[in-house]
Design a protein around this motif. Structure first.
Motif, PDB file in Angstrom:
ATOM      1  N   ALA A 161       0.863  -1.188   0.000  1.00 17.22           N
ATOM      2  CA  ALA A 161       0.000   0.000   0.000  1.00 17.22           C
ATOM      3  C   ALA A 161       0.908   1.250   0.000  1.00 17.22           C
ATOM      4  O   ALA A 161       1.850   1.304  -0.800  1.00 17.22           O
ATOM      5  N   PRO A 162       0.692   2.240   0.890  1.00 15.45           N
ATOM      6  CA  PRO A 162       1.544   3.427   0.822  1.00 15.45           C
ATOM      7  C   PRO A 162       2.833   3.310   1.620  1.00 15.45           C
ATOM      8  O   PRO A 162       3.641   4.240   1.610  1.00 15.45           O
ATOM      9  N   TRP A 163       3.036   2.176   2.340  1.00 19.16           N
ATOM     10  CA  TRP A 163       4.203   2.081   3.220  1.00 19.16           C
ATOM     11  C   TRP A 163       5.315   1.229   2.604  1.00 19.16           C
ATOM     12  O   TRP A 163       5.078   0.139   2.072  1.00 19.16           O
ATOM     13  N   LYS A 164       6.504   1.756   2.718  1.00 19.14           N
ATOM     14  CA  LYS A 164       7.693   1.008   2.307  1.00 19.14           C
ATOM     15  C   LYS A 164       8.612   0.862   3.511  1.00 19.14           C
ATOM     16  O   LYS A 164       8.899   1.839   4.200  1.00 19.14           O
ATOM     17  N   PHE A 165       9.043  -0.361   3.753  1.00 17.91           N
ATOM     18  CA  PHE A 165      10.010  -0.615   4.818  1.00 17.91           C
ATOM     19  C   PHE A 165      11.300  -1.143   4.204  1.00 17.91           C
ATOM     20  O   PHE A 165      11.281  -1.903   3.223  1.00 17.91           O
ATOM     21  N   SER A 166      12.415  -0.750   4.817  1.00 20.76           N
ATOM     22  CA  SER A 166      13.711  -1.248   4.355  1.00 20.76           C
ATOM     23  C   SER A 166      14.649  -1.411   5.542  1.00 20.76           C
ATOM     24  O   SER A 166      14.451  -0.825   6.612  1.00 20.76           O
ATOM     25  N   ASN A 167      15.653  -2.251   5.338  1.00 27.48           N
ATOM     26  CA  ASN A 167      16.711  -2.465   6.320  1.00 27.48           C
ATOM     27  C   ASN A 167      18.030  -2.094   5.639  1.00 27.48           C
ATOM     28  O   ASN A 167      18.684  -2.949   5.039  1.00 27.48           O
ATOM     29  N   PRO A 168      18.449  -0.825   5.736  1.00 26.68           N
ATOM     30  CA  PRO A 168      19.638  -0.372   4.987  1.00 26.68           C
ATOM     31  C   PRO A 168      20.942  -0.989   5.461  1.00 26.68           C
ATOM     32  O   PRO A 168      21.879  -1.132   4.670  1.00 26.68           O
ATOM     33  N   TRP A 169      21.013  -1.337   6.759  1.00 22.54           N
ATOM     34  CA  TRP A 169      22.260  -1.896   7.288  1.00 22.54           C
ATOM     35  C   TRP A 169      21.971  -2.639   8.589  1.00 22.54           C
ATOM     36  O   TRP A 169      20.964  -2.407   9.255  1.00 22.54           O
ATOM     37  N   PHE A 170      22.866  -3.532   8.937  1.00 21.49           N
ATOM     38  CA  PHE A 170      22.828  -4.196  10.237  1.00 21.49           C
ATOM     39  C   PHE A 170      24.219  -4.715  10.563  1.00 21.49           C
ATOM     40  O   PHE A 170      25.109  -4.778   9.706  1.00 21.49           O
ATOM     41  N   GLY A 171      24.396  -5.095  11.807  1.00 20.15           N
ATOM     42  CA  GLY A 171      25.673  -5.665  12.236  1.00 20.15           C
ATOM     43  C   GLY A 171      25.444  -6.662  13.357  1.00 20.15           C
ATOM     44  O   GLY A 171      24.353  -6.714  13.950  1.00 20.15           O
ATOM     45  N   LEU A 184      35.940 -26.561   9.551  1.00 22.40           N
ATOM     46  CA  LEU A 184      35.381 -26.145  10.835  1.00 22.40           C
ATOM     47  C   LEU A 184      33.870 -26.033  10.715  1.00 22.40           C
ATOM     48  O   LEU A 184      33.351 -25.336   9.833  1.00 22.40           O
ATOM     49  N   VAL A 185      33.152 -26.720  11.601  1.00 23.30           N
ATOM     50  CA  VAL A 185      31.696 -26.620  11.697  1.00 23.30           C
ATOM     51  C   VAL A 185      31.381 -25.924  13.014  1.00 23.30           C
ATOM     52  O   VAL A 185      31.910 -26.317  14.062  1.00 23.30           O
ATOM     53  N   TYR A 186      30.530 -24.899  13.001  1.00 22.04           N
ATOM     54  CA  TYR A 186      30.358 -24.089  14.198  1.00 22.04           C
ATOM     55  C   TYR A 186      28.922 -23.577  14.356  1.00 22.04           C
ATOM     56  O   TYR A 186      28.147 -23.500  13.401  1.00 22.04           O
ATOM     57  N   GLY A 187      28.609 -23.208  15.591  1.00 20.79           N
ATOM     58  CA  GLY A 187      27.401 -22.478  15.912  1.00 20.79           C
ATOM     59  C   GLY A 187      27.782 -21.103  16.406  1.00 20.79           C
ATOM     60  O   GLY A 187      28.912 -20.882  16.869  1.00 20.79           O
ATOM     61  N   THR A 188      26.862 -20.152  16.308  1.00 20.43           N
ATOM     62  CA  THR A 188      27.180 -18.783  16.682  1.00 20.43           C
ATOM     63  C   THR A 188      25.944 -18.083  17.214  1.00 20.43           C
ATOM     64  O   THR A 188      24.819 -18.357  16.778  1.00 20.43           O
ATOM     65  N   ALA A 189      26.116 -17.176  18.171  1.00 18.96           N
ATOM     66  CA  ALA A 189      24.998 -16.424  18.745  1.00 18.96           C
ATOM     67  C   ALA A 189      25.533 -15.164  19.402  1.00 18.96           C
ATOM     68  O   ALA A 189      26.698 -15.107  19.824  1.00 18.96           O
ATOM     69  N   GLY A 190      24.662 -14.141  19.507  1.00 15.86           N
ATOM     70  CA  GLY A 190      25.090 -12.913  20.155  1.00 15.86           C
ATOM     71  C   GLY A 190      24.171 -11.745  19.891  1.00 15.86           C
ATOM     72  O   GLY A 190      22.953 -11.902  19.695  1.00 15.86           O
ATOM     73  N   LEU A 191      24.758 -10.566  19.838  1.00 10.63           N
ATOM     74  CA  LEU A 191      24.045  -9.301  19.699  1.00 10.63           C
ATOM     75  C   LEU A 191      23.878  -8.934  18.225  1.00 10.63           C
ATOM     76  O   LEU A 191      24.788  -9.128  17.415  1.00 10.63           O
ATOM     77  N   ALA A 192      22.707  -8.396  17.905  1.00 11.14           N
ATOM     78  CA  ALA A 192      22.443  -7.852  16.575  1.00 11.14           C
ATOM     79  C   ALA A 192      21.958  -6.415  16.724  1.00 11.14           C
ATOM     80  O   ALA A 192      21.322  -6.059  17.721  1.00 11.14           O
ATOM     81  N   PHE A 193      22.245  -5.587  15.746  1.00  9.58           N
ATOM     82  CA  PHE A 193      21.795  -4.194  15.760  1.00  9.58           C
ATOM     83  C   PHE A 193      21.638  -3.750  14.314  1.00  9.58           C
ATOM     84  O   PHE A 193      22.297  -4.283  13.404  1.00  9.58           O
ATOM     85  N   GLY A 194      20.744  -2.798  14.084  1.00 12.47           N
ATOM     86  CA  GLY A 194      20.530  -2.346  12.725  1.00 12.47           C
ATOM     87  C   GLY A 194      19.431  -1.324  12.616  1.00 12.47           C
ATOM     88  O   GLY A 194      18.797  -0.933  13.613  1.00 12.47           O
ATOM     89  N   GLU A 195      19.177  -0.874  11.403  1.00 11.13           N
ATOM     90  CA  GLU A 195      18.209   0.184  11.136  1.00 11.13           C
ATOM     91  C   GLU A 195      16.978  -0.361  10.421  1.00 11.13           C
ATOM     92  O   GLU A 195      17.090  -1.152   9.479  1.00 11.13           O
ATOM     93  N   LEU A 196      15.807   0.065  10.875  1.00 10.46           N
ATOM     94  CA  LEU A 196      14.553  -0.192  10.180  1.00 10.46           C
ATOM     95  C   LEU A 196      14.004   1.155   9.736  1.00 10.46           C
ATOM     96  O   LEU A 196      13.814   2.065  10.559  1.00 10.46           O
ATOM     97  N   ARG A 197      13.770   1.300   8.429  1.00  6.76           N
ATOM     98  CA  ARG A 197      13.340   2.576   7.861  1.00  6.76           C
ATOM     99  C   ARG A 197      11.957   2.427   7.240  1.00  6.76           C
ATOM    100  O   ARG A 197      11.702   1.481   6.491  1.00  6.76           O
ATOM    101  N   ALA A 198      11.088   3.397   7.545  1.00 10.94           N
ATOM    102  CA  ALA A 198       9.740   3.411   6.976  1.00 10.94           C
ATOM    103  C   ALA A 198       9.551   4.681   6.146  1.00 10.94           C
ATOM    104  O   ALA A 198      10.044   5.760   6.518  1.00 10.94           O
ATOM    105  N   GLN A 199       8.824   4.548   5.033  1.00 14.03           N
ATOM    106  CA  GLN A 199       8.587   5.677   4.145  1.00 14.03           C
ATOM    107  C   GLN A 199       7.149   5.667   3.652  1.00 14.03           C
ATOM    108  O   GLN A 199       6.597   4.596   3.337  1.00 14.03           O
ATOM    109  N   THR A 200       6.542   6.846   3.562  1.00 17.41           N
ATOM    110  CA  THR A 200       5.218   6.981   2.960  1.00 17.41           C
ATOM    111  C   THR A 200       4.975   8.429   2.574  1.00 17.41           C
ATOM    112  O   THR A 200       5.280   9.350   3.348  1.00 17.41           O
ATOM    113  N   PHE A 201       4.489   8.643   1.363  1.00 11.21           N
ATOM    114  CA  PHE A 201       4.140   9.969   0.863  1.00 11.21           C
ATOM    115  C   PHE A 201       5.271  10.987   1.083  1.00 11.21           C
ATOM    116  O   PHE A 201       5.053  12.133   1.477  1.00 11.21           O
TER     117      PHE A 201
END
Length: 208
Positions: A104-114, A128-145
């Motif tokens: 509809a009129p909303w656009k969402f994007s994730n421009p970056w994360f780390g 090497l076979v491994y598992g991994t876990a921890g902290l995530a951070f990033g941007e969520l951007r919304a746009q309309t009109f």
């Protein structure tokens, strides 16, 4: 007299030769087969590394039908500790992402994360076979009109992967991560929106 000396010398030489041959045979028979010292010959994952990756991301926005997706790419760095076949370490990465979607009129994007993660795995020599876990951070951007609103938030991530050494100091990896970023109140939508995504990526690392 001369004849006796020559004969005696010949006998001594022959006896010495025979004793030397027997000793050589005896030593050879007692010697263990030659092998390379395994600890020195084993593939080592320990130490710092730096690399780059490229992959694909697909996700969803909470309280919205929007499902952003697109290519991602970035760099990573980390450090490994190794105890026998067990490998433990920490890794951080930062990614540029092209994931977006419009409904509809909303656009969402994730421009970056780390992410900043711990890693634990088992090495089969250069694999090497491994598992991994921890902290995530990033941007969520919304746009309309023509109105844009962005929120940077933190969350968590978990995943698994495999890495293989293919040349001196060089490894290649294939990795999956699930990323969940916390919700933020968006004025543009009037509700709280968060972002979760799956990421599959391939990369290369140089180990120092």
């Amino acid at each position: 007299m001369m004849k006796r000396l020559v004969v005696g010398a010949a006998v001594l030489v022959a006896a010495g030769w025979t004793a030397s041959a027997e000793a050589a045979d005896l030593n050879y028979g007692q010697r263990a087969p030659y092998t390379v010292n395994q600890p020195l010959n084993a593939y080592s994952w320990a130490g710092p590394y730096l690399g780059a990756n490229l992959g694909y991301e697909w996700g969803s926005v909470s309280n919205s039908p929007v499902k952003p997706s697109g290519f991602v790419g970035g760099v990573q760095a980390g450090y490994n500790f190794q105890n026998g076949p067990w490998v433990f370490g920490v890794e951080g990465d930062i990614q540029a992402a092209g994931a977006d979607d419009t409904f509809a009129p909303w656009k969402f994007s994730n421009p970056w994360f780390g992410t900043l993660r711990g890693r634990a795995g088992y090495a089969f020599s250069n694999v090497l076979v491994y598992g991994t876990a921890g902290l995530a951070f990033g941007e969520l951007r919304a746009q309309t009109f023509g109105w844009t609103e962005s929120h940077t938030s933190a969350g968590w991530t978990i995943g698994a992967g495999a890495e293989v050494g293919f040349a001196p100091n060089w490894t290649a990896k294939l990795e999956y991560l699930y990323i969940d970023l916390s919700t933020s109140q968006f004025a543009i939508t009037g509700v709280s929106n968060g972002y979760s995504a799956s990421v599959v990526r391939a990369g290369v690392n140089y180990h120092f």
